[in-house]
Structures are given as C-alpha cells and as structure tokens.
Design a protein around this motif. Structure first.
Motif, PDB file in Angstrom:
ATOM      1  N   GLU A   1       5.233  -0.355  -9.173  1.00 36.91           N
ATOM      2  CA  GLU A   1       5.524  -0.265 -10.604  1.00 36.91           C
ATOM      3  C   GLU A   1       4.586  -1.208 -11.358  1.00 36.91           C
ATOM      4  OE1 GLU A   1       9.466  -0.538 -13.463  1.00 36.91           O
ATOM      5  OE2 GLU A   1       9.252  -1.935 -11.791  1.00 36.91           O
ATOM      6  N   THR A   2       3.993  -0.712 -12.435  1.00 36.13           N
ATOM      7  CA  THR A   2       3.095  -1.545 -13.248  1.00 36.13           C
ATOM      8  C   THR A   2       3.762  -1.879 -14.573  1.00 36.13           C
ATOM      9  OG1 THR A   2       1.164  -0.466 -12.261  1.00 36.13           O
ATOM     10  CG2 THR A   2       0.810  -1.693 -14.300  1.00 36.13           C
ATOM     11  N   ARG A   3       3.819  -3.200 -14.890  1.00 40.30           N
ATOM     12  CA  ARG A   3       4.417  -3.674 -16.141  1.00 40.30           C
ATOM     13  C   ARG A   3       3.384  -4.576 -16.837  1.00 40.30           C
ATOM     14  NH1 ARG A   3       9.793  -6.393 -14.036  1.00 40.30           N
ATOM     15  NH2 ARG A   3       8.219  -7.384 -12.711  1.00 40.30           N
TER      16      ARG A   3
ATOM     17  N   PRO B   1       2.056  -8.250 -13.148  1.00 41.36           N
ATOM     18  CA  PRO B   1       2.411  -6.887 -13.589  1.00 41.36           C
ATOM     19  C   PRO B   1       2.718  -5.897 -12.473  1.00 41.36           C
ATOM     20  CG  PRO B   1       0.052  -7.245 -13.765  1.00 41.36           C
ATOM     21  CD  PRO B   1       0.637  -8.565 -13.366  1.00 41.36           C
ATOM     22  N   TYR B   2       2.334  -6.189 -11.243  1.00 38.80           N
ATOM     23  CA  TYR B   2       2.473  -5.188 -10.180  1.00 38.80           C
ATOM     24  C   TYR B   2       3.695  -5.541  -9.304  1.00 38.80           C
ATOM     25  CZ  TYR B   2      -2.220  -4.325 -11.811  1.00 38.80           C
ATOM     26  OH  TYR B   2      -3.297  -4.062 -12.620  1.00 38.80           O
ATOM     27  N   ARG B   3       4.673  -4.668  -9.331  1.00 42.61           N
ATOM     28  CA  ARG B   3       5.936  -4.957  -8.640  1.00 42.61           C
ATOM     29  C   ARG B   3       6.186  -3.954  -7.519  1.00 42.61           C
ATOM     30  NH1 ARG B   3      11.932  -5.337 -11.392  1.00 42.61           N
ATOM     31  NH2 ARG B   3      11.481  -3.125 -11.831  1.00 42.61           N
ATOM     32  N   VAL B   4       6.463  -4.497  -6.315  1.00 42.42           N
ATOM     33  CA  VAL B   4       6.872  -3.679  -5.161  1.00 42.42           C
ATOM     34  C   VAL B   4       8.394  -3.619  -5.171  1.00 42.42           C
ATOM     35  CG1 VAL B   4       6.821  -3.444  -2.653  1.00 42.42           C
ATOM     36  CG2 VAL B   4       4.875  -4.470  -3.863  1.00 42.42           C
ATOM     37  N   ARG B   5       8.957  -2.415  -5.073  1.00 39.17           N
ATOM     38  CA  ARG B   5      10.407  -2.225  -5.109  1.00 39.17           C
ATOM     39  C   ARG B   5      10.846  -1.459  -3.868  1.00 39.17           C
ATOM     40  NH1 ARG B   5      11.848   1.408  -8.950  1.00 39.17           N
ATOM     41  NH2 ARG B   5       9.763   2.303  -8.811  1.00 39.17           N
TER      42      ARG B   5
ATOM     43  N   SER C   1       6.936  -9.284  -7.192  1.00 38.35           N
ATOM     44  CA  SER C   1       5.867  -9.042  -8.158  1.00 38.35           C
ATOM     45  C   SER C   1       4.594  -9.795  -7.783  1.00 38.35           C
ATOM     46  CB  SER C   1       6.314  -9.462  -9.558  1.00 38.35           C
ATOM     47  OG  SER C   1       7.399  -8.669  -9.988  1.00 38.35           O
ATOM     48  N   TYR C   2       3.433  -9.209  -8.123  1.00 38.17           N
ATOM     49  CA  TYR C   2       2.128  -9.796  -7.781  1.00 38.17           C
ATOM     50  C   TYR C   2       1.196  -9.717  -8.981  1.00 38.17           C
ATOM     51  CZ  TYR C   2       3.854  -9.363  -3.018  1.00 38.17           C
ATOM     52  OH  TYR C   2       4.612  -9.473  -1.878  1.00 38.17           O
ATOM     53  N   THR C   3       0.231 -10.628  -8.998  1.00 34.42           N
ATOM     54  CA  THR C   3      -0.750 -10.655 -10.078  1.00 34.42           C
ATOM     55  C   THR C   3      -1.821  -9.584  -9.883  1.00 34.42           C
ATOM     56  OG1 THR C   3      -0.419 -13.042 -10.268  1.00 34.42           O
ATOM     57  CG2 THR C   3      -2.377 -12.137 -11.330  1.00 34.42           C
ATOM     58  N   VAL C   4      -2.240  -9.381  -8.612  1.00 35.89           N
ATOM     59  CA  VAL C   4      -3.313  -8.438  -8.281  1.00 35.89           C
ATOM     60  C   VAL C   4      -2.709  -7.217  -7.596  1.00 35.89           C
ATOM     61  CG1 VAL C   4      -5.486  -8.128  -7.010  1.00 35.89           C
ATOM     62  CG2 VAL C   4      -4.934 -10.354  -8.035  1.00 35.89           C
ATOM     63  N   LYS C   5      -3.186  -6.051  -7.969  1.00 39.39           N
ATOM     64  CA  LYS C   5      -2.625  -4.812  -7.411  1.00 39.39           C
ATOM     65  C   LYS C   5      -2.847  -4.728  -5.906  1.00 39.39           C
ATOM     66  CE  LYS C   5      -2.393   0.168  -7.947  1.00 39.39           C
ATOM     67  NZ  LYS C   5      -2.891   1.377  -8.648  1.00 39.39           N
TER      68      LYS C   5
ATOM     69  N   ASP D   1      -0.244  -3.719  -3.037  1.00 37.53           N
ATOM     70  CA  ASP D   1      -0.506  -2.655  -2.070  1.00 37.53           C
ATOM     71  C   ASP D   1      -0.332  -3.166  -0.647  1.00 37.53           C
ATOM     72  OD1 ASP D   1      -1.029  -0.592  -3.839  1.00 37.53           O
ATOM     73  OD2 ASP D   1      -3.165  -1.078  -4.008  1.00 37.53           O
ATOM     74  N   GLY D   2      -0.856  -4.358  -0.385  1.00 39.19           N
ATOM     75  CA  GLY D   2      -0.748  -4.923   0.952  1.00 39.19           C
ATOM     76  C   GLY D   2       0.700  -5.148   1.366  1.00 39.19           C
ATOM     77  N   ARG D   3       1.518  -5.679   0.431  1.00 40.85           N
ATOM     78  CA  ARG D   3       2.926  -5.922   0.768  1.00 40.85           C
ATOM     79  C   ARG D   3       3.669  -4.615   1.001  1.00 40.85           C
ATOM     80  NH1 ARG D   3       6.214  -8.158   3.866  1.00 40.85           N
ATOM     81  NH2 ARG D   3       8.289  -8.619   3.036  1.00 40.85           N
ATOM     82  N   ARG D   4       3.407  -3.628   0.161  1.00 41.10           N
ATOM     83  CA  ARG D   4       4.067  -2.335   0.352  1.00 41.10           C
ATOM     84  C   ARG D   4       3.660  -1.728   1.687  1.00 41.10           C
ATOM     85  NH1 ARG D   4       3.446   3.137  -0.470  1.00 41.10           N
ATOM     86  NH2 ARG D   4       5.354   4.206  -1.222  1.00 41.10           N
ATOM     87  N   SER D   5       2.395  -1.903   2.053  1.00 42.69           N
ATOM     88  CA  SER D   5       1.911  -1.382   3.333  1.00 42.69           C
ATOM     89  C   SER D   5       2.626  -2.055   4.504  1.00 42.69           C
ATOM     90  CB  SER D   5       0.404  -1.592   3.436  1.00 42.69           C
ATOM     91  OG  SER D   5      -0.090  -1.152   4.688  1.00 42.69           O
ATOM     92  N   GLU D   6       2.848  -3.383   4.410  1.00 49.58           N
ATOM     93  CA  GLU D   6       3.570  -4.109   5.472  1.00 49.58           C
ATOM     94  C   GLU D   6       4.984  -3.561   5.639  1.00 49.58           C
ATOM     95  OE1 GLU D   6       1.425  -8.505   5.036  1.00 49.58           O
ATOM     96  OE2 GLU D   6       3.365  -8.096   4.072  1.00 49.58           O
ATOM     97  N   LEU D   7       5.651  -3.322   4.510  1.00 49.20           N
ATOM     98  CA  LEU D   7       7.020  -2.790   4.568  1.00 49.20           C
ATOM     99  C   LEU D   7       7.031  -1.387   5.156  1.00 49.20           C
ATOM    100  CD1 LEU D   7       8.354  -4.022   1.096  1.00 49.20           C
ATOM    101  CD2 LEU D   7       8.853  -5.006   3.347  1.00 49.20           C
ATOM    102  N   MET D   8       6.052  -0.537   4.760  1.00 47.18           N
ATOM    103  CA  MET D   8       5.980   0.817   5.283  1.00 47.18           C
ATOM    104  C   MET D   8       5.711   0.812   6.795  1.00 47.18           C
ATOM    105  SD  MET D   8       6.617   3.037   2.908  1.00 47.18           S
ATOM    106  CE  MET D   8       5.989   4.526   3.712  1.00 47.18           C
TER     107      MET D   8
END
Length: 470
Positions: free
Chosen positions: A13-15, A21-25, A36-40, A44-51
C-alpha cells in the motif's frame, strides 16, 4: 496466541502523505499486521520474505504476525538474564514481598550456572549479592548500583546464555544441578530445591508463551529430576510432651516483662496450632474467650517478615493471608479452657496494640523472631535438664506447633480434623508427622492386642452382644 497457517499477504500500500509511505500488510488468523518503510524496495523485500515463509509451509504467530522461523531466530537472541528480568518485572506487582524475595533467591541460584564463559567470572559471593540484591529486586532498578555491583551485572549480561539454549537437556541439567546444591557444595534441602524448581518451571513457561523455543513445550517436562533427599518429618526428639510444655511456659513467664508478655504467644503455637506469623498478627477481635469452657480463634492471616527492600511501603513486615489459602479465607481453631484463661489474663494485664494485636514490642511494633527466640533460649536453659537442653526439644518456635499437632495425633483425634485445625492438608500431616503417627499406631496396636488377649479362648454366648461374656 496460537500458530496458524491461516495467513493472507496483501499488495504493498502506498500512502504519499506519510514519512514512510510504503506499507506491507498481512492477516494472520483474525489479527491484522503491518510494517511501513521509507523505500519501496525495502517493502518489496519484506513482503517477499513473508511470501517465502508462507510458500515453504511455515506457521505464523497470531500475536506478533511473524513466521515461526523468525520467532526462533528472535528467541535465540534473548538471553536467560534478559528473560528472567522480564519475568520478575511481569510478576512483581501481584506478588507479596516474601514471594518476590523467594523468586530473587531462586534466580540468583540458577543464573550463575547459565554463563557462556568463566573468563573474568566474579567471586561467588559478589555474583550472588549483585543478582539477589539488584538484578532481581525491581524496587532497586531505578537506583544507581555501586560500581562493583554494576561491573558484576555487566559481566552477567555479556556472558548469559540464550534462553533457547535451555531446550538442550545438558544445559537444563546445569540449572537443575545448581538449584539442588548449596554454595558450599552440600545438597540443598528437598523443599528448597522444589521451590526453586517451581520458579524455573514458571520462567521456562513464560519463554514458551513468548515463542523463545522451537517447539511450544516446557523443556522441564522432558527431563527427569528428583529432589535431593532431606528429612521433612518432625523429629520426635524435638516434640515436647504436655508436662514439658507447662514447665517451659512457666519458664518463659519467668524471663522478666518480655517473657511474661510472650507466654501467651507460645501458648498460641501449642494450644491453637498457630504458625508464628499467625500468632504475631493475632488480634483480640479474632478471639472468642468465654468465662467457662472452650473458646476459639478465627485466623485470617499473619504478619510475615520479608525485609523492607522487598515491600512497596518500605516496611520490613507485611500482612499476608493464610498460607496456601485464598485471600479472604479463614480458619477457626477451638481452644481449650486452659488457653482461654491464659489469653484472657494476657489481655487484662497487657491490653492490646492500637490495631488490636495481642503481642507487640515495648514500642508497639511487630514482635521479632530474634526477640522471642532469645526468650525461648533462656526458658529452655531454666526448665530443661542439661541433656534435654542439648537436644532439639522445643528449640524452635515451630517445634511448639509440632508438639501441639503431635499431641492431638497421639490422642487419636481424627487426622482430618487435626489437619484442618493446623491449616494444612491431610497428606502433609501424614508425611510430616509420620514418626509421630507411628507411635500412635503402636499405642493403638497395644490396645487391640490387649483386647484380643482378653477374648482369647472365650466366645460370646449365642445371641449375646460384643462385650457380653455372660
């Protein structure tokens, strides 16, 4: 909260109006989680780890939202020392002062055994003093410790094993060996070792709850342990008979003003089977003292000496509810006429403290075990023979309570009623007073044997009743 496979990971999600602004949910069971992270690219890296964790079949923790593998890594970074401090902090507000002190004693015994290295290890006395007096006493956490204490605690913090290391039975054995042994190398009393093991079990249970282990099982349940052998039975040599009790009470009364004041205190231990803490806190309102016949005392608690550093109000003593009972529970103990008269005389002569307590110091304070111990020692020297004085006969205040319990057992009073009056279970009565019960059994056997001899060779007439020899 449990682990679950019920996980859903959403798109990033981008806010634009947020600093990050970049939030992994993601959703774990019913619980929403986000980061939430400053850099997209970071998001992406955190979402990839969870996946990745989800694809390889990891369960996720509902409370934290983390995959089980990450929880184990996180747990491996938490040390025994850090975890035990968290344990103390969690329990402190709801524990009485003496239990706080017992926890500190247990942890100060176990912690030195769970160190990575012996290089630079402080002396045993300094190590225990720092742990017992500072590390595990939350009332001192906002104080600056002395330099030598701070140095010891820095060494402990640096060298403490990870809490996860206690999953290894060999490491867990180090803790069990430590709580089973005194500092001088001799075996600890069985009751002491069991108390410290219970603390260890609670600490490890909290580690299970916080996912510090690879499997949600308390490691203690996988290791066989036997408490050190110790004598828990009452020694018959310490149990005074009624004649000796009368002589000792007279000798207590002869020890000046303080002795006269404490005569009824020792009577409480013998005639009403009170613990010293229960007698210390006894008030006039708890006593029913008729002019004739039996009376009773209604016990609701006692006053325990814990030390001012363990209490919230900086007082050395703390009022407690009855041992092993609910907070507002009570115990009514019938008392014989001789003790009713003793209590009535005590109140008439000495009155009570402003709060109604029957026993107090000359300044109205709580009586100390050192004070009544001195009176008892002088009374024993006066009342007992040299041989009896050298024996353990009535040497401790608790021996008077044991004498009262033993006398009721010897008389053949129902063990359930004796246990109720003394305020412990029938199982404890049978275990602790086993030797006394054995003597009572011998007396019963003699009666049975005498009855059998009386009937030996004789039989009741047809239709006769038992005891009818006509």
């Amino acid at each position: 909260m449990p682990l679950t496979y019920d996980v859903r990971i959403y798109s990033i999600e981008t806010r634009r109006d947020r600093p990050k602004p970049y939030r992994v949910r993601w959703l774990v069971g019913p619980q929403k989680h986000s980061k939430s992270y400053t850099v997209k690219a970071q998001a992406d890296g955190r979402r990839s780890e969870l996946m990745t964790a989800l694809r390889r079949g990891d369960q996720f923790d509902v409370e934290t939202g983390l995959p089980a593998t990450e929880l184990r890594i996180q747990g491996s970074r938490v040390t025994w020392y850090e975890h035990t401090r968290a344990y103390v902090d969690r329990r402190w507000d709801r524990l009485p002062a003496k239990s706080r002190r017992n926890d500190a004693d247990s942890l100060a015994t176990i912690t030195p055994a769970l160190m990575r290295s012996v290089t630079g290890r402080p002396a045993p006395g300094a190590l225990r003093a720092a742990l017992y007096g500072w590390a595990y006493n939350r009332s001192r956490w906002d104080q600056e410790p002395p330099a030598e204490v701070a140095s010891v605690l820095r060494w402990v913090e640096k060298n403490s094993l990870p809490i996860a290391a206690l999953e290894d039975p060999a490491t867990l054995r180090l803790a069990l060996d430590a709580l089973s042994t005194l500092q001088n190398g001799s075996p600890a009393a069985g009751s002491t070792a069991r108390r410290k093991r219970a603390c260890l079990s609670d600490v490890l249970g909290l580690a299970v709850e916080r996912r510090h282990f690879s499997v949600p099982v308390n490691p203690l349940s996988t290791v066989k342990w036997t408490a050190p052998k110790s004598v828990e039975e009452v020694d018959p040599a310490s149990v005074a008979n009624p004649r000796q009790i009368r002589e000792l009470l007279s000798a207590v009364r002869n020890q000046g003003a303080r002795g006269a004041h404490l005569e009824a205190f020792f009577g409480c231990l013998y005639y009403a089977l009170m613990r010293p803490a229960e007698a210390t806190g006894l008030t006039e309102a708890q006593c029913y003292l008729p002019r004739e016949g039996w009376g009773d005392v209604t016990l609701r608690g006692g006053i325990v000496h814990a030390g001012h550093v363990w209490t919230d109000d900086d007082r050395a003593h703390q009022a407690r509810h009855l041992k092993a009972r609910a907070e507002r529970d009570s115990r009514v103990v019938p008392i014989p006429p001789v003790f009713v008269t003793m209590l009535r005389s005590h109140i008439e002569r000495f009155g009570t403290a402003p709060d109604g307590r029957l026993f107090r110091t000359s300044r109205g304070g709580v009586i100390q075990d050192t004070g009544y111990g001195e009176v008892l020692a002088a009374a024993r020297a006066e009342a007992l023979t040299p041989h009896e004085f050298e024996s353990p006969l009535a040497r401790r205040a608790y021996d008077w309570r044991a004498a009262g319990v033993s006398f009721l057992v010897f008389l053949g009073v129902d063990p359930m009623e004796v246990a109720r009056r003394a305020g412990h279970s029938v199982a404890v009565l049978l275990r602790v007073y086993a030797k006394v019960l054995a003597r009572a059994q011998e007396r019963a056997n003699q009666k049975i044997e005498a009855g059998l001899r009386e009937w030996d060779g004789e039989a009741p007439s047809p239709g006769g009743r038992l005891g009818d020899t006509r």
